[in-house]
Design a protein around this motif. Structure first.
Motif, short mmCIF file in Angstrom:
data_model
loop_
_atom_site.label_atom_id
_atom_site.label_comp_id
_atom_site.label_asym_id
_atom_site.label_seq_id
_atom_site.Cartn_x
_atom_site.Cartn_y
_atom_site.Cartn_z
N LYS A 39 59.78 104.47 41.11
CA LYS A 39 58.38 104.91 41.08
C LYS A 39 57.81 104.79 39.67
O LYS A 39 56.70 104.28 39.48
CB LYS A 39 58.28 106.36 41.55
CG LYS A 39 56.85 106.85 41.72
CD LYS A 39 56.77 108.33 42.02
CE LYS A 39 57.38 108.68 43.35
NZ LYS A 39 57.21 110.11 43.69
N SER A 41 58.89 102.78 37.34
CA SER A 41 58.82 101.35 37.02
C SER A 41 57.59 100.71 37.66
O SER A 41 56.91 99.92 37.02
CB SER A 41 60.09 100.66 37.51
OG SER A 41 60.04 99.28 37.26
N PHE A 42 57.32 101.04 38.92
CA PHE A 42 56.14 100.51 39.58
C PHE A 42 54.86 100.98 38.90
O PHE A 42 53.91 100.22 38.73
CB PHE A 42 56.11 100.89 41.06
CG PHE A 42 57.07 100.11 41.91
CD1 PHE A 42 57.26 98.75 41.72
CD2 PHE A 42 57.80 100.74 42.89
CE1 PHE A 42 58.15 98.03 42.50
CE2 PHE A 42 58.70 100.04 43.68
CZ PHE A 42 58.87 98.69 43.49
N ALA A 43 54.82 102.24 38.52
CA ALA A 43 53.64 102.77 37.83
C ALA A 43 53.43 102.05 36.50
O ALA A 43 52.30 101.68 36.14
CB ALA A 43 53.78 104.28 37.61
N ASP A 44 54.52 101.81 35.78
CA ASP A 44 54.43 101.10 34.50
C ASP A 44 53.96 99.66 34.72
O ASP A 44 53.11 99.16 33.98
CB ASP A 44 55.79 101.13 33.80
CG ASP A 44 55.74 100.56 32.41
OD1 ASP A 44 54.79 100.88 31.67
OD2 ASP A 44 56.65 99.79 32.06
N ALA A 45 54.51 99.02 35.73
CA ALA A 45 54.10 97.64 36.04
C ALA A 45 52.63 97.59 36.43
O ALA A 45 51.90 96.67 36.04
CB ALA A 45 54.98 97.07 37.14
N ALA A 46 52.17 98.56 37.20
CA ALA A 46 50.76 98.60 37.60
C ALA A 46 49.85 98.79 36.38
O ALA A 46 48.80 98.15 36.28
CB ALA A 46 50.53 99.73 38.61
N LYS A 47 50.27 99.63 35.44
CA LYS A 47 49.48 99.83 34.23
C LYS A 47 49.42 98.55 33.40
O LYS A 47 48.37 98.19 32.87
CB LYS A 47 50.07 100.96 33.38
CG LYS A 47 49.83 102.34 33.96
CD LYS A 47 50.48 103.41 33.11
CE LYS A 47 50.33 104.77 33.76
NZ LYS A 47 51.02 105.82 33.01
N ARG A 48 50.57 97.85 33.28
CA ARG A 48 50.58 96.59 32.52
C ARG A 48 49.69 95.54 33.19
O ARG A 48 48.96 94.82 32.53
CB ARG A 48 52.01 96.07 32.39
CG ARG A 48 52.83 96.82 31.36
CD ARG A 48 54.11 96.06 31.01
NE ARG A 48 54.83 95.56 32.16
CZ ARG A 48 55.90 96.12 32.70
NH1 ARG A 48 56.39 97.23 32.18
NH2 ARG A 48 56.49 95.59 33.75
N LEU A 49 49.77 95.47 34.52
CA LEU A 49 48.95 94.52 35.25
C LEU A 49 47.47 94.83 35.07
O LEU A 49 46.66 93.93 34.84
CB LEU A 49 49.32 94.55 36.74
CG LEU A 49 48.51 93.62 37.64
CD1 LEU A 49 48.74 92.17 37.26
CD2 LEU A 49 48.88 93.85 39.09
N GLU A 50 47.11 96.10 35.17
CA GLU A 50 45.72 96.50 34.99
C GLU A 50 45.24 96.13 33.58
O GLU A 50 44.15 95.59 33.41
CB GLU A 50 45.56 98.00 35.22
CG GLU A 50 44.14 98.48 35.07
CD GLU A 50 44.00 99.98 35.27
OE1 GLU A 50 42.86 100.45 35.32
OE2 GLU A 50 45.03 100.68 35.36
N LYS A 51 46.07 96.39 32.57
CA LYS A 51 45.70 96.06 31.19
C LYS A 51 45.52 94.55 31.03
O LYS A 51 44.55 94.09 30.41
CB LYS A 51 46.76 96.56 30.21
CG LYS A 51 46.39 96.33 28.75
CD LYS A 51 47.51 96.75 27.83
CE LYS A 51 47.19 96.55 26.38
NZ LYS A 51 46.56 95.30 26.02
#
Length: 116
Positions: A39, A41-51
């Motif tokens: 969870k 890791s997915f949240a971190d990946a989503a933040k990186r993608l958004e950025k």
């Protein structure tokens, strides 16, 4: 089976049950930790993608602004050029405009007669 063997078997069964319970608890904790890690890791990946998307959009916006400014400048230059040529030779420009109008009229009339 003697009572002593039964007691030993019961104790071994109890140990096995306790070990199975401990293994189940350990597996449950491990699963919960893995789920929490996934969870995060997915949240971190989503933040990186958004950025990355925001950065890409900002870059695109800046580039499109540059292209728009360049196109606007080229359009102004073209307008000045045409205006200067029309002022230099107004009769030639009028005849050229009339010729283009006649050609467009003939093309449009020809395409309408073929569509009927």
């Amino acid at each position: 089976m003697p009572a002593n063997a039964l007691n030993t078997a019961q104790k071994e069964a109890d140990k096995a049950t306790a070990a199975a319970g401990a293994a189940a608890e350990h597996a449950e904790r491990s699963f919960a930790e893995a789920a929490n890690a996934a969870k995060a890791s997915f949240a971190d990946a989503a933040k990186r993608l958004e950025k990355n998307l925001v950065d890409s959009f900002d870059t695109l916006r800046a580039q499109s602004r540059t292209y728009t400014d360049t196109a606007g400048q080229q359009l102004e230059d073209a307008q000045k050029y045409v205006s200067e040529r029309v002022r230099e030779r107004p009769i030639t420009a009028t005849l050229a405009g009339l010729g283009v109008g006649v050609l467009l009229g003939l093309l449009l009339a020809g395409s309408r007669s073929h569509n009927k």
